[in-house]
Design an enzyme around this catalytic site. Structure first.
Site, short mmCIF file in Angstrom:
data_model
loop_
_atom_site.label_atom_id
_atom_site.label_comp_id
_atom_site.label_asym_id
_atom_site.label_seq_id
_atom_site.Cartn_x
_atom_site.Cartn_y
_atom_site.Cartn_z
N CYS A 197 0.81 -1.22 0.00
CA CYS A 197 0.00 0.00 0.00
C CYS A 197 0.84 1.27 0.00
O CYS A 197 0.41 2.30 -0.51
CB CYS A 197 -0.92 0.02 1.22
SG CYS A 197 -2.18 -1.28 1.19
N ARG A 243 -4.83 6.18 -1.63
CA ARG A 243 -5.18 4.75 -1.60
C ARG A 243 -5.44 4.28 -0.17
O ARG A 243 -6.43 3.58 0.08
CB ARG A 243 -4.07 3.92 -2.22
CG ARG A 243 -4.39 2.44 -2.23
CD ARG A 243 -3.23 1.61 -2.70
NE ARG A 243 -3.61 0.22 -2.86
CZ ARG A 243 -2.80 -0.74 -3.21
NH1 ARG A 243 -1.53 -0.48 -3.42
NH2 ARG A 243 -3.21 -1.97 -3.35
#
Length: 304
Positions: A197, A243
Site C-alpha cells: 500500500c 489509496r
C-alpha cells in the site's frame, strides 16, 4: 485542371512490411519466444502475481509498445553493427538467464531479457538504434525487483509517513481514527499499512508511470519536463495517501471483509488513476505557468 497529375502523398517513413522483416527478425523472435515465454509464464504465476510486483507485465507491454512506436524510425537509421560490444553483452545475458531460471532468481531472469534485447539490437543495427530506443530499455529496469534489504530499509519510513498523513486527514474530516506506528485504528477496526500500500515498490511503480507520461507527451519545454520529473515523487506519495485513505474508509463503512476483498483491489486501481490524474493536473498547471512566463517576457520585449 484537366491533365494535371495529382501529387502522391507518401509518409516520410513507410513502415516496413512483415514480409520484408521476416527473414531478418523472425528467427530471433522465435528464439526469444522459446526462451522467455516459459520464463514470463513462471513470473506471472510467481513474483508478478504478487501485489508488490503486479506492475511488471504492464511495464513490459508498455516498453514493447514504445519500441514498436519507434521501430520505423529505427529501421530508417543507417545500420552500424557493433558485434564487438554485442557479443559480450549477449553472453552475459545468457549466463544471467541460466542462473535466473535454474536458481529461481527473478531479477536475473528479467535483467537477462533486457540485456539480450539490447545486445541483439547492437548486433543488427548498432549504437545509433540503441541511442534512439534508450528510454524503453531504461523503462524496463523498473521490472527488476530490488533486493529485499533495500526495500525493507526504505519502506518503513515511507509507511510511517503515509500512515501519519492518513491519520491527520481522516481525523480532520471527523473520523474516529488513531495511529500506532503503521497500524491505524478506525472505529472497531485495525488496519496495518502493508508494504504493497505504501512501500518502495509502489513508489517506483508510480515513478515509472510518470516517466512514461513524460516520454509519451514529449514536451519541448525543458522547464515542464524537469519540473514534472521532480514533482513525480510527491505526486506518488500523495497517490499512496489517497489509496490508504480509500481503504480505511471502505473498511470503516463496509466492514473488514470489504476492505480486504474485491474493494481492496479496487483501491489499487484508485492508486494508479489518482496518480495519473495528479500528473496531468500538475502538467496542466506547469503549462499555465510557462505560458504566463512567456506572455510576461513578450510584454516586456514589446514595451522596450
Amino acid at each position: 485542371m484537366a491533365g494535371s497529375a495529382k501529387p502522391v502523398m507518401t509518409p516520410p517513413l513507410a513502415r516496413a512490411s512483415l514480409r520484408e522483416l521476416a527473414p531478418e527478425w523472425l528467427p530471433l523472435a522465435l528464439g526469444f519466444l522459446a526462451m522467455y515465454v516459459p520464463a514470463f509464464w513462471g513470473l506471472l504465476h510467481g513474483i508478478w502475481g504478487s501485489e508488490e510486483q503486479a506492475h511488471g507485465p504492464i511495464i513490459l507491454i508498455l516498453s514493447l509498445w514504445l519500441i514498436w512506436r519507434s521501430w520505423n524510425e529505427m529501421l530508417a537509421l543507417p545500420p552500424k553493427p557493433a558485434p564487438g560490444l554485442a557479443w559480450p553483452l549477449l553472453v552475459f545475458a545468457l549466463v544471467l538467464y541460466m542462473l535466473g531460471m535454474s536458481q529461481q532468481v527473478d531479477a536475473f531472469t528479467i535483467a537477462s531479457f533486457i540485456i539480450s534485447v539490447a545486445a541483439i539490437l547492437l548486433m543488427k543495427r548498432g549504437t545509433p538504434a540503441l541511442r534512439l530506443l534508450w528510454f524503453p530499455f531504461f523503462f524496463m529496469l523498473f521490472m527488476i525487483p530490488l533486493p529485499g534489504a533495500i526495500v525493507s530499509a526504505l519502506t518503513l519510513p515511507m509507511k510511517m509517513a503515509v500512515s501519519y498523513v492518513t491519520e491527520v486527514l481522516l481525523y480532520a474530516a471527523g473520523y474516529p481514527i488513531a495511529r500506532t506506528g503503521v497500524i491505524l485504528q478506525i472505529g472497531p477496526y485495525q488496519l496495518l499499512v502493508a508494504d504493497a500500500c505504501a512501500g518502495l515498490q509502489t513508489l517506483l511503480t508510480l515513478e515509472s508511470l510518470g516517466l512514461f507520461y513524460l516520454n509519451v507527451v514529449r514536451h519541448t519545454s525543458a522547464f515542464r519536463n524537469i519540473a514534472l520529473a521532480l514533482l513525480i515523487i510527491p505526486i506518488s506519495f500523495t497517490a499512496n495517501v489517497i489509496r490508504v485513505c480509500v481503504l480505511t474508509l471502505i473498511t470503516y463503512h463496509f466492514g473488514d471483509a470489504a476492505g480486504q476483498g474485491f474493494l481492496h483491489g479496487f483501491a489499487g486501481m484508485v492508486l494508479f488513476v489518482s496518480a495519473l490524474i495528479l500528473i496531468i493536473a500538475v502538467d496542466s498547471l506547469l503549462q499555465w505557468v510557462a505560458r504566463r512566463h512567456q506572455a510576461r517576457k513578450a510584454a516586456a520585449r514589446s514595451a522596450i
